[in-house]
Design an enzyme around this catalytic site. Structure first.
Site, PDB file in Angstrom:
ATOM      1  N   SER A  75      -9.609   0.908  -8.619  1.00 57.62           N
ATOM      2  CA  SER A  75      -8.415   1.415  -7.918  1.00 57.62           C
ATOM      3  C   SER A  75      -7.732   0.314  -7.127  1.00 57.62           C
ATOM      4  O   SER A  75      -6.498   0.243  -7.099  1.00 57.62           O
ATOM      5  CB  SER A  75      -8.794   2.530  -6.951  1.00 57.62           C
ATOM      6  N   LYS A 122      -2.945   8.516   2.847  1.00 56.82           N
ATOM      7  CA  LYS A 122      -4.160   8.367   3.672  1.00 56.82           C
ATOM      8  C   LYS A 122      -3.933   8.915   5.086  1.00 56.82           C
ATOM      9  O   LYS A 122      -4.858   9.439   5.700  1.00 56.82           O
ATOM     10  CB  LYS A 122      -4.609   6.908   3.728  1.00 56.82           C
ATOM     11  N   TYR A 158       0.842  -1.212   0.000  1.00 58.12           N
ATOM     12  CA  TYR A 158       0.000   0.000   0.000  1.00 58.12           C
ATOM     13  C   TYR A 158       0.879   1.266   0.000  1.00 58.12           C
ATOM     14  O   TYR A 158       0.488   2.304  -0.520  1.00 58.12           O
ATOM     15  CB  TYR A 158      -0.970  -0.026   1.180  1.00 58.12           C
ATOM     16  N   ILE A 182     -12.138  -3.581  -0.783  1.00 55.63           N
ATOM     17  CA  ILE A 182     -13.268  -3.864  -1.677  1.00 55.63           C
ATOM     18  C   ILE A 182     -12.723  -3.899  -3.103  1.00 55.63           C
ATOM     19  O   ILE A 182     -11.967  -2.993  -3.503  1.00 55.63           O
ATOM     20  CB  ILE A 182     -14.350  -2.763  -1.548  1.00 55.63           C
TER      21      ILE A 182
END
Ligand code: NDP
Length: 257
Positions: free
Chosen positions: A198, A165, A158, A194
């Site tokens: 993206s 974020k 990530y 989910i």
């Protein structure tokens, strides 16, 4: 729930297709009676949005182009919203971007360009659109953005987006303090993984969902509709006492050590 947002004008940013989290949010807000204004970046997203709205019998109040990388584009989009809608009561920010090559391998290899791009589109954009939205939220309002646990913990691959974020969540707190005196709340939803367009850009997505099924208290993954209903809650008066918050919609995964 059908009248929770009756007469309220809500801007939704970030529907790319039917898998988008913003599409789950759209359905929840529509079912609650909101008037919806959409922004999109790519023409391809616009075409998909138009078809989805038609298929689901949703008539948008307005659809405008807005590239959050550009101050001018944001200004033009909100001017059009002001001219056609005047007052808005809510804004859903569901946009993020990082280069695919930055979402794998070691974070230490992040390029300066890649770092700044992720921060620009995924974090600064909330600041820029909040400023514009504030001018139209003359009756108070609620702003909700979308974040991910990669801001709090090291999640493999990530990388640069986790740092963006973290910046986004800190912005939620600073913006909440600034906006509170104008009757505007600012919050974030931290959704579990989910499968979206993206999400495909991040290596190892399947492992992320398997871990949730194995370890999260609810032993299942969340979907766009669950994020949609939680966003509806934060947008609505039901959450009138809540601002500066990051609400986890992740089957409880974040509490597990
Ligand atoms: P999508 O790909 O469906 O949505 C991402 C959206 O961001 C697209 O509509 C895209 O528009 C938009 N976007 C990207 N760059 C820009 C830009 N410069 N200007 C305007 N819009 C832009 O993916 P998701 O629904 O997954 O992502 C929505 C949000 O949810 C993101 O913030 C993401 O980080 C967050 N999130 C996602 C999770 C997941 O597992 N999927 C988990 C937790 C949070 P276009 O396609 O037109 O370029």
């Amino acid at each position: 729930m059908s009248s929770l947002l009756e007469g309220k004008n809500i801007v939704v940013m970030g529907v790319a297709n039917e898998r988008s989290i913003a599409w789950g949010i759209t359905k929840s807000l529509h079912n609650a009676g909101a008037n919806l204004i959409f922004t999109y970046r790519q023409e391809r997203s616009y075409q998909k949005l138009v078809r989805l709205l038609e298929k689901n019998n949703i008539t948008p109040k307005l659809t405008v182009s807005c590239d959050v990388e550009s101050d001018e584009s944001i200004k033009v989009a909100f001017k059009e919203i002001e001219d056609k809608v005047n007052v808005i009561h809510g804004l859903v920010h569901s946009v993020a971007f990082a280069k695919r090559e930055e979402l794998q391998g070691e974070y230490a290899d992040t390029s300066r360009d890649g770092f700044l791009l992720a921060q620009n589109i995924s974090a600064y954009s909330l600041v820029a659109v909040t400023k514009q939205a504030k001018a139209l939220m003359t009756e108070g309002g609620s702003i909700v953005t979308q974040t991910y646990i990669g801001s709090e913990q090291v999640i493999p691959n990530y990388n640069v987006m986790g740092v963006a974020k973290a910046s986004l969540e800190a912005s939620v707190r600073y913006l909440a303090e600034d906006m509170g005196k104008y009757g505007i709340r600012v919050n974030a939803i931290s959704a579990g993984p989910i499968r979206t367009l993206s999400a495909k850009g991040v290596s190892g997505f399947n492992e992320k969902t398997s871990i949730i099924e194995e370890k999260a208290p609810l032993r299942r993954n969340v979907d766009q509709d669950q994020v949609g209903d939680a966003t509806l809650f934060l947008v609505s008066e039901l959450a009138r006492g809540i601002t500066g918050e990051v609400l986890h919609v992740d089957s409880g995964y974040h509490i597990i050590g």
